[in-house]
Design a protein around this motif. Structure first.
Motif, short mmCIF file in Angstrom:
data_model
loop_
_atom_site.label_atom_id
_atom_site.label_comp_id
_atom_site.label_asym_id
_atom_site.label_seq_id
_atom_site.Cartn_x
_atom_site.Cartn_y
_atom_site.Cartn_z
N LEU A 1 50.45 33.71 75.30
CA LEU A 1 50.23 34.00 76.72
C LEU A 1 49.46 35.10 77.05
CD1 LEU A 1 53.55 32.41 77.84
CD2 LEU A 1 51.34 31.56 78.18
N GLU A 2 49.99 36.15 76.45
CA GLU A 2 49.31 37.47 76.56
C GLU A 2 47.85 37.61 76.09
OE1 GLU A 2 51.03 40.75 74.37
OE2 GLU A 2 50.04 42.17 75.69
N ALA A 3 47.60 36.99 74.86
CA ALA A 3 46.32 36.90 74.51
C ALA A 3 45.36 36.18 75.18
CB ALA A 3 46.27 36.23 73.15
N GLN A 4 45.97 35.06 76.27
CA GLN A 4 45.28 34.17 76.89
C GLN A 4 45.31 34.84 78.41
OE1 GLN A 4 47.44 30.74 75.64
NE2 GLN A 4 45.88 29.95 74.66
N GLY A 5 45.91 35.83 78.48
CA GLY A 5 45.65 36.54 79.77
C GLY A 5 46.67 35.96 80.92
N LEU A 6 47.63 35.16 80.61
CA LEU A 6 48.66 34.66 81.29
C LEU A 6 49.85 35.61 81.88
CD1 LEU A 6 48.35 31.42 79.77
CD2 LEU A 6 47.95 31.24 82.17
N VAL A 7 50.25 36.36 80.79
CA VAL A 7 51.19 37.26 81.15
C VAL A 7 50.90 38.63 80.56
CG1 VAL A 7 52.98 35.47 80.73
CG2 VAL A 7 52.47 37.14 78.88
N THR A 8 51.49 39.66 81.09
CA THR A 8 51.19 41.17 80.44
C THR A 8 52.62 41.77 79.90
OG1 THR A 8 51.89 41.99 82.74
CG2 THR A 8 49.57 41.73 82.00
N ARG A 9 52.40 42.74 78.93
CA ARG A 9 53.77 43.03 78.32
C ARG A 9 53.44 44.60 78.60
NH1 ARG A 9 56.14 44.96 72.79
NH2 ARG A 9 55.02 46.54 73.01
N GLU A 10 54.60 45.14 79.23
CA GLU A 10 54.70 46.51 79.54
C GLU A 10 55.82 47.31 79.21
OE1 GLU A 10 54.32 49.46 83.59
OE2 GLU A 10 54.89 47.51 83.54
N VAL A 11 55.76 48.34 78.27
CA VAL A 11 56.77 49.39 77.64
C VAL A 11 57.33 50.03 78.75
CG1 VAL A 11 57.74 50.89 76.07
CG2 VAL A 11 55.96 48.87 75.41
N ILE A 12 58.43 49.78 79.57
CA ILE A 12 59.06 50.56 80.48
C ILE A 12 59.81 51.70 80.12
CG2 ILE A 12 58.81 48.71 82.26
CD1 ILE A 12 61.80 47.91 81.93
N SER A 13 60.29 51.59 78.92
CA SER A 13 61.08 52.80 78.40
C SER A 13 61.06 52.89 76.87
CB SER A 13 62.46 52.64 78.67
OG SER A 13 63.30 53.52 77.90
N ASP A 14 60.76 54.19 76.38
CA ASP A 14 60.45 54.33 75.09
C ASP A 14 61.74 54.51 74.07
OD1 ASP A 14 58.24 53.90 74.05
OD2 ASP A 14 57.38 56.24 74.41
N ARG A 15 62.40 55.58 74.60
CA ARG A 15 63.83 55.95 73.42
C ARG A 15 64.74 54.95 73.55
NH1 ARG A 15 63.07 58.56 76.58
NH2 ARG A 15 63.90 60.43 77.61
N PRO A 16 65.48 54.42 74.67
CA PRO A 16 65.88 53.05 74.30
C PRO A 16 65.03 51.96 74.90
CG PRO A 16 66.82 54.37 76.43
CD PRO A 16 65.71 54.90 76.03
N ILE A 17 64.29 51.48 73.93
CA ILE A 17 63.12 50.58 73.92
C ILE A 17 63.44 49.47 74.86
CG2 ILE A 17 63.64 49.38 71.94
CD1 ILE A 17 60.17 49.58 72.46
N ALA A 18 62.53 49.24 75.93
CA ALA A 18 62.64 48.52 76.92
C ALA A 18 61.17 47.76 77.19
CB ALA A 18 63.29 49.00 78.28
N VAL A 19 61.04 46.59 77.40
CA VAL A 19 59.86 45.83 77.60
C VAL A 19 59.92 45.00 78.69
CG1 VAL A 19 57.90 44.75 76.48
CG2 VAL A 19 59.13 46.30 75.22
N ALA A 20 58.95 44.92 79.42
CA ALA A 20 59.00 44.05 80.67
C ALA A 20 57.72 43.00 80.58
CB ALA A 20 59.08 44.69 81.92
N TYR A 21 58.02 41.69 80.64
CA TYR A 21 56.75 40.80 80.69
C TYR A 21 56.71 40.27 82.09
CZ TYR A 21 56.93 40.76 75.58
OH TYR A 21 56.88 41.06 74.21
N ASP A 22 55.48 40.28 82.38
CA ASP A 22 55.20 39.76 83.93
C ASP A 22 54.11 38.85 83.89
OD1 ASP A 22 55.32 39.90 86.56
OD2 ASP A 22 54.61 41.77 86.87
N ILE A 23 53.78 38.09 84.81
CA ILE A 23 52.85 37.04 85.05
C ILE A 23 51.75 37.53 85.75
CG2 ILE A 23 53.82 36.18 87.27
CD1 ILE A 23 53.12 33.26 86.25
N THR A 24 50.66 37.23 85.27
CA THR A 24 49.34 37.74 85.94
C THR A 24 48.96 36.89 87.10
OG1 THR A 24 47.86 36.51 84.29
CG2 THR A 24 48.25 38.57 83.78
N ASP A 25 48.06 37.30 87.80
CA ASP A 25 47.34 36.27 88.96
C ASP A 25 46.83 34.86 88.05
OD1 ASP A 25 48.05 38.06 90.79
OD2 ASP A 25 45.87 38.92 91.11
N PHE A 26 46.13 35.05 87.08
CA PHE A 26 45.87 33.83 86.38
C PHE A 26 46.90 32.95 85.94
CE2 PHE A 26 44.07 32.53 82.11
CZ PHE A 26 43.74 31.25 82.49
N GLY A 27 47.83 33.62 85.33
CA GLY A 27 49.19 32.90 85.24
C GLY A 27 49.73 32.17 86.36
#
Lengths: 118, 118
Positions: A73-99
């Motif tokens: 989905l990320e490769a196709q541009g429907l969602v984005t991946r964002e690292v919101i915290s490094d040390r205690p690793i935390a990642v947020a996935y969000d939907i794009t306008d296209f998605g």
DNA sequence: ACTAGTGGTAACTAAAAGTATACTGGTTGC
DNA sequence: GCAACCAGTATACTTTTAGTTACCACTAGT
């Protein structure tokens, strides 16, 4: 005389030149039709969600599955991946306008499924 | 204090009780999402089509595939099979009202695919 | 120290999906 | 007779998908 206007028992004779529209449908299905892809998109519609939370939302999906689908989905541009915290690793996935533009289709699908008890 | 109102970097915390809607989407996808199913349905929208003609319309699909998908679609009530001639065997596949009710979704999918160059 | 949680990855297996080729039994056309 | 079309079926095979289990490095809480 071998024209294509011949009808046989009400069945239309078409001479095999109608493969433009179906391919569009197949192509679209390849983007939205993977096993968890539509569901993932659907779950992101109310805002970003973290990886493990998403896994839990999907119920039976394994981490590997969620991971793979998210990458697609990320490769196709429907969602984005964002690292919101490094040390205690935390990642947020969000939907794009296209998605988001595909949610309309999914909503129809949901309604159709619901209305017909599928 | 461990309520679920805590937000962390704008990411909503939901406590895993939202698996009603996604399942509807997955279920719907299981009906329309097979490799050629949507295309078959789409090709039947202008009237009944015969087996080999349908194979040709689908381009790359083998007879086995077309056969399997048609059987699935028939079992699920989206298409009907009718033998229109015995001696030179001829079979016509047609779309049911139920099948027709899904065309709306497919049209949206087609448009979406088209608009986004997928 | 120990447990649980974060976001993954690697290795492996099982099952499903899809492809390829040949075949049946009948008919039509040359 | 022979080839070609109809609607499939059968067999064997390859590829893709799905899923399990275990593991990594890191941190937070008790």
């Amino acid at each position: 005389m071998k024209t294509t206007t011949k009808t046989e028992g009400n069945v239309k004779k078409i001479n095999s030149e109608s493969c433009e529209q179906p391919c569009l449908i197949e192509r679209g299905m390849r983007v939205l039709g993977g096993k968890w892809k539509a569901s993932i998109l659907w779950h992101l519609k109310d805002g970003p969600v973290r990886f493990n939370e998403l896994s839990r939302m999907l119920g039976g999906a394994s981490k590997k599955m969620v991971d793979q689908r998210l990458k697609e989905l990320e490769a196709q541009g429907l969602v984005t991946r964002e690292v919101i915290s490094d040390r205690p690793i935390a990642v947020a996935y969000d939907i794009t306008d296209f998605g988001r533009s595909a949610l309309d289709i999914l909503e129809r699908l949901k309604d159709w499924t619901e209305d017909n008890n599928i």
